[in-house]
Scaffold this active site. Structure first.
Site, PDB file in Angstrom:
ATOM      1  NE  ARG A 110      46.966  40.374  44.013  1.00  0.00           N
ATOM      2  CZ  ARG A 110      47.670  41.427  44.028  1.00  0.00           C
ATOM      3  NH1 ARG A 110      48.447  42.023  43.010  1.00  0.00           N
ATOM      4  NH2 ARG A 110      47.553  42.534  45.031  1.00  0.00           N
ATOM      5  CE1 TYR A 161      47.425  33.345  47.106  1.00  0.00           C
ATOM      6  CE2 TYR A 161      47.865  34.939  45.346  1.00  0.00           C
ATOM      7  CZ  TYR A 161      47.196  34.463  46.451  1.00  0.00           C
ATOM      8  OH  TYR A 161      46.482  35.648  47.289  1.00  0.00           O
ATOM      9  CE  LYS A 205      42.567  40.396  43.055  1.00  0.00           C
ATOM     10  NZ  LYS A 205      41.732  41.546  43.396  1.00  0.00           N
ATOM     11  CG  HIS A 256      40.854  45.816  43.726  1.00  0.00           C
ATOM     12  ND1 HIS A 256      41.785  46.196  44.243  1.00  0.00           N
ATOM     13  CD2 HIS A 256      40.344  44.681  44.177  1.00  0.00           C
ATOM     14  CE1 HIS A 256      42.262  45.199  45.114  1.00  0.00           C
ATOM     15  NE2 HIS A 256      41.211  44.184  44.860  1.00  0.00           N
ATOM     16  CB  SER A 274      45.356  43.498  48.018  1.00  0.00           C
ATOM     17  OG  SER A 274      45.349  43.513  46.684  1.00  0.00           O
ATOM     18  CB  CYS A 326      43.024  47.745  52.867  1.00  0.00           C
ATOM     19  SG  CYS A 326      44.862  47.863  52.514  1.00  0.00           S
ATOM     20  CG  ASP A 332      38.651  41.238  45.125  1.00  0.00           C
ATOM     21  OD1 ASP A 332      39.386  42.065  45.843  1.00  0.00           O
ATOM     22  OD2 ASP A 332      39.120  40.372  44.300  1.00  0.00           O
ATOM     23  NE  ARG A 349      44.600  35.896  49.889  1.00  0.00           N
ATOM     24  CZ  ARG A 349      44.222  37.212  49.363  1.00  0.00           C
ATOM     25  NH1 ARG A 349      42.836  37.294  48.755  1.00  0.00           N
ATOM     26  NH2 ARG A 349      45.099  38.098  48.998  1.00  0.00           N
TER      27      ARG A 349
HETATM   28  C1  OXD Z   1      43.973  40.885  46.075  1.00  0.00           C
HETATM   29  C2  OXD Z   1      42.898  39.693  46.064  1.00  0.00           C
HETATM   30  O1  OXD Z   1      45.052  40.300  46.183  1.00  0.00           O
HETATM   31  O2  OXD Z   1      41.717  40.224  46.406  1.00  0.00           O
HETATM   32  O3  OXD Z   1      43.560  42.034  46.095  1.00  0.00           O
HETATM   33  O4  OXD Z   1      43.238  38.591  46.119  1.00  0.00           O
HETATM   34 MN    MN Z   2      41.425  42.200  45.708  1.00  0.00          MN
END
Ligand code: OXD
Ligand code: MN
Length: 589
Positions: free
Chosen positions: A67, A195, A204, A224, A246, A248, A275, A374
């Site tokens: 991102r 991406y 998002k 989130h 993100s 974590c 998420d 990913r």
């Molecule tokens: C993020 C994702 O970047 O979930 O938070 O991809």
């Molecule tokens: Mn996320």
């Protein structure tokens, strides 16, 4: 045909000038044809059908792997509506700036029209979007991440209420890459990226940035957060939502496998989402949450049989891998942290030959997979999917957890004293940055409710909305903060994490049920050392004590950091939060 959709497609096509327009109907035949076409052009690579049935590999451009927060904008008439934590562009100016970039960007290409639903079709929580894109990769990912096709258009009927998403890869030019949100128009324009986090506009862009704006106006919340169900030995299931920045460990916590000690007693964890959570107050006055997505867009590196067997199992069929290693010997995929046997004959994420044994000019190993590589996997693949996943009413929340990566400050777990204190705890979240966004890794940044990059409006108003939601509910979830990432003097993690986090969830649920006491501290309620179950764990009581210490000097510095951060919000900072900060400072004296 819905005239609003028709109009949107027509105007967008006039601007981007595709050769052809294809409507995505959601049928397997159409998707199969698109997969074949993308394989023929090399956009995706079909993987070993026996070992990874229905799976594909895609590589993004090397300049386009995460991102791009510095190129992500909230475009409103007034700057104040975007607030100090978002990049802002004036709405009209943004369209003017973007139009020439989109002009003719789909020449020689096909525009795909993807009708999609966030949330189960027919759920009162659900919302509809239409994404227009010139990327088959986007179509195939959206087909996994959301519910798509004709059934969505049928549900939309003749309504004009849908989020208008326009995406073009254009030239993948980083200098002209923009991810722009127009919450006043229910519109998202994304250009020059391929991406996922920038281009799967349901995720998002819609489900957080636009939805958070809608939620404030309509009295609900877009967060989130993962959602999990914790089944107790008596069969009762408690639901927890948790917000971490993100990369974590939201996916890992959502799919946790309890330690043997708990499994033997009959505990189980079910995944509702990993998420995003949309939260409303239900008829009985409790908070209810749904996961608006239909798949996982998870970080691959570090996912393995030990860290997250459920996530790994979710990726064994019908999955798209992005920017991982391509093992040429058996036409499968690999990433750092999958196992200790990197392939000898492989292609790395950049498309170069790679053998697992390569060093750069400084002698450091050359990674085969990008750290933010990913997998896009259907949620239906998840072995621990919650039976309530499709429940149109969502699941009732007993607890909300905040957390981040903090090497020193935050204890393993603590509980907020009440809702307003909990909102304070969420607002002061901070974490060391990861590879999920471009930029430096490992720097501490404040990330309130893990929403810093995703809140679509003024964060001061967002805090006020959280406080207000507390007034709407009759029975509120309790709020907690966790930190799995405390390190010792050598920089090693002290807490084992992963499945062992069950021990902390256990304490949290016991607190929700009033089964255990807690110890008051300057920052909130801490567990009594004996109440964190360490049976079968190779950790001493002293270590738990250490994990639960709150160092007043460290926290006094933290309070200074919070004060500084809060200044950003000016008059928009709710006075409840100012008071909470004063209380914290006094408690630390
Ligand atoms: C993020 C994702 O970047 O979930 O938070 O991809
Ligand atoms: Mn996320």
């Amino acid at each position: 045909m819905n005239r609003f959709v028709e109009q949107f497609v027509k105007e967008s096509a006039e601007l981007t000038k595709p050769d052809k327009i294809v409507w995505i109907d959601g049928s397997e035949e159409q998707l199969a044809a698109l997969r074949k076409e993308a394989c023929d052009t090399g956009e995706i690579i079909k993987l070993n059908e026996e070992l990874l049935p229905g799976c594909y590999l895609h590589r993004t451009a090397v300049n386009d792997v995460a991102r791009v927060e510095h190129r992500t904008f909230i475009c409103t008439d007034k700057e104040e509506d975007a607030g100090p934590t978002n990049n802002w562009m004036e709405r009209k100016k943004a369209y003017e700036m973007l139009r020439p970039i989109f002009d003719g960007s789909m020449k020689g290409r096909t525009m795909y029209v993807i009708p999609y639903s966030m949330g189960a079709i027919g759920s009162p929580f659900s919302k509809i979007g239409i994404e227009l894109t010139d990327s088959i990769y986007v179509v195939l990912n959206m087909a996994i991440m959301t519910r798509i096709g004709n059934k969505v258009l049928e549900t939309l009927g003749d309504s004009g209420e849908f989020v208008r998403g326009l995406h073009s890869k254009a030239d993948i030019d980083e200098e002209k890459r923009y991810i722009c949100h127009f919450p006043e128009d229910n519109t998202i324009w994304s250009v020059n990226s391929g991406y996922g986090g920038n281009v799967l506009l349901g995720k998002k862009g819609f489900a957080l940035r636009i939805a958070s704006w809608q939620g404030r106006n309509e009295g609900w919340m877009a967060e989130h957060m993962l959602i999990l169900g914790l089944k107790k030995p008596n069969g009762e299931v408690k639901y927890i939502a948790a917000a971490f920045p993100s990369a974590c460990g939201k996916t890992n916590l959502a799919m946790l496998i309890p330690p043997k000690e708990y499994l033997d007693q009959g505990y189980e964890i079910f995944t509702v989402g990993d998420d995003i959570a949309w939260i409303r107050v239900g008829k009985d006055g409790r908070f209810y949450a749904i996961n608006p997505e239909n798949g996982f867009f998870g970080v691959a590196p570090g996912t393995n049989l030990k860290s997250n067997p459920n996530a790994l199992a979710s990726t064994r069929k019908n999955t798209i891998f992005t920017n991982v290693v391509h093992n040429l010997d058996n036409n499968t995929v690999w990433w750092e942290g999958l196992d200790k046997n990197p392939p000898k004959n492989a292609i790395d994420w950049k498309g170069n030959p790679w053998n697992g044994d390569m060093k750069d000019e400084n002698g450091n190993p050359v990674k085969g997979a990008h750290p933010n590589s990913r997998f896009t996997a259907p949620i239906a693949n998840c072995p621990c999917i919650s039976p309530e996943f499709e429940n149109p009413e969502g699941v009732p929340l007993d607890a909300i957890i905040f957390g981040g990566r903090r090497a020193k400050t935050a204890p393993l777990v603590y509980e907020a004293r009440d809702w307003a204190h909990g909102v304070f705890v969420g607002s002061i979240m901070a974490s060391e940055t990861t590879a999920a966004a471009s930029g430096a890794v490992g720097v501490v940044r404040r990330d309130p409710m893990a929403m810093l990059p995703f809140c679509g409006y003024h964060m001061g108003d967002y805090f006020a909305h959280w406080l207000e939601m507390g007034n709407k509910a009759e029975k509120l979830p309790k709020i907690f903060n966790v930190n799995w990432f405390r390190t010792d003097d050598n920089g090693n993690f002290i807490w084992p994490g992963f499945g062992e986090n069950m021990r902390v969830l256990d304490w949290i649920i016991k607190r929700c049920e009033g089964e255990v006491d807690a110890v008051d501290s300057p920052i909130g309620y801490l567990p009594k050392v004996d109440d964190i179950n360490i049976n079968g764990l190779d950790l001493s009581k002293e270590t738990i004590e250490e994990l639960l210490t709150v160092d007043n000097d460290t926290w006094a510095k933290e309070a200074e950091g919070i004060e500084e951060f809060y200044k950003k919000f000016g008059d928009k900072l709710p006075k409840e939060l100012k008071n909470q900060l004063e209380t914290l400072k006094n408690n630390l004296k």
